[in-house]
Design a protein around this motif. Sequence first.
Motif, PDB file in Angstrom:
ATOM      1  N   UNK A  87       3.968  -9.780 -11.314  1.00 38.18           N
ATOM      2  CA  UNK A  87       4.668  -9.665 -10.028  1.00 38.18           C
ATOM      3  C   UNK A  87       3.660  -9.248  -8.953  1.00 38.18           C
ATOM      4  N   UNK A  88       2.700  -8.449  -9.379  1.00 39.42           N
ATOM      5  CA  UNK A  88       1.632  -8.017  -8.482  1.00 39.42           C
ATOM      6  C   UNK A  88       0.376  -7.685  -9.272  1.00 39.42           C
ATOM      7  N   UNK A  89      -0.731  -7.485  -8.544  1.00 40.63           N
ATOM      8  CA  UNK A  89      -2.014  -7.202  -9.211  1.00 40.63           C
ATOM      9  C   UNK A  89      -2.620  -5.969  -8.535  1.00 40.63           C
ATOM     10  N   UNK A  90      -3.058  -5.005  -9.360  1.00 41.23           N
ATOM     11  CA  UNK A  90      -3.617  -3.803  -8.729  1.00 41.23           C
ATOM     12  C   UNK A  90      -4.987  -4.080  -8.137  1.00 41.23           C
ATOM     13  N   UNK A  91      -5.175  -3.681  -6.896  1.00 40.04           N
ATOM     14  CA  UNK A  91      -6.489  -3.809  -6.250  1.00 40.04           C
ATOM     15  C   UNK A  91      -7.257  -2.499  -6.368  1.00 40.04           C
ATOM     16  N   UNK A  92      -6.531  -1.382  -6.231  1.00 35.72           N
ATOM     17  CA  UNK A  92      -7.215  -0.087  -6.353  1.00 35.72           C
ATOM     18  C   UNK A  92      -6.216   1.047  -6.517  1.00 35.72           C
ATOM     19  N   UNK A  93      -6.742   2.141  -7.084  1.00 37.23           N
ATOM     20  CA  UNK A  93      -5.981   3.408  -7.187  1.00 37.23           C
ATOM     21  C   UNK A  93      -6.979   4.508  -6.885  1.00 37.23           C
ATOM     22  N   UNK A 144       0.851  -1.197   0.000  1.00 38.67           N
ATOM     23  CA  UNK A 144       0.000   0.000   0.000  1.00 38.67           C
ATOM     24  C   UNK A 144       0.886   1.246   0.000  1.00 38.67           C
ATOM     25  N   UNK A 145       0.698   2.091  -0.993  1.00 40.08           N
ATOM     26  CA  UNK A 145       1.499   3.320  -1.111  1.00 40.08           C
ATOM     27  C   UNK A 145       0.558   4.524  -1.069  1.00 40.08           C
TER      28      UNK A 145
END
Length: 234
Positions: free
Chosen positions: A208-214, A178-179
């Motif tokens: 490598x990763x999957x976006x959950x939200x922006x 989380x950023x």
Amino acid sequence: MAEDKLKDFVTAVEDEVVKRSYNVNYGAHKVGITQRESADYYTNWARTGTYDQDLSKGKIYNGPIVAGAVLAKHYPTNRDNISILDIAAGTGYVAEELLKYGFKVIDALDPSEGMLEIAKTKGLYRKYICEFLNGGTVSIPEDEYDCCVVSGGMGEGHIPCSGLHEMIRVVKPGGLVCIVMREEYLSYVEDYKDKLEPLMAKLEKEEKWKRLSRDVIPNYSFNKNGVVFKYEKC
Ligand SMILES: C[S@@+](CC[C@H](N)C(=O)[O-])C[C@H]1O[C@@H](n2cnc3c(N)ncnc32)[C@H](O)[C@@H]1O
């Protein structure tokens, strides 16, 4: 003093405080500042004893409150077993929020000795790791944490784009990255402009990763928008 005059006076004093805080904070983000210079700047700032007052949480700077709420929503139960690496932990604002929600296993990583000295006086973290997160490998084993969180650690001379690789490496598969950062940095910090989000997308393409939200949020700091990225490690 008449009530309206008193109000004007209070507003003027508050404006002065915000202006001063903005300028002090800008000192750590000056264009061209190196990572070492920025970390030393934070150490000096922390040792003046005014950091927490200058970037007052809940007034001038809301990133840690947002980060705490995002993690609490993501982990509705069993929070005391979730291991979290607070990257760019500073004086411990994010941990203060996480502890309120019942998270207990929190480690701090930050290159500024002075900032960590203050965090240590608050006794918030299990471990204090005084290192930069950048293109190199930090002294943390792979797949170590359930989650890593960054609030306020992105900016000029702060965590570079290449730091994303380490965020992914230290988190377990299925874990959360989380950023929370100031939105406008995406468009004018040289290291991020046309680079940070494309790298995020490339890492997603590479599974490598999957976006959950922006999510864009108001009043992250100094009344400026923030952006919250949530990714799940594959
Ligand atoms: C604005 S403070 C934020 C501190 C804390 N996360 C908070 O929200 O209050 C930014 C912090 O980022 C740290 N930092 C800067 N560059 C970094 C890097 N490359 N890796 C990790 N931390 C870094 C600084 O030392 C400083 O403590």
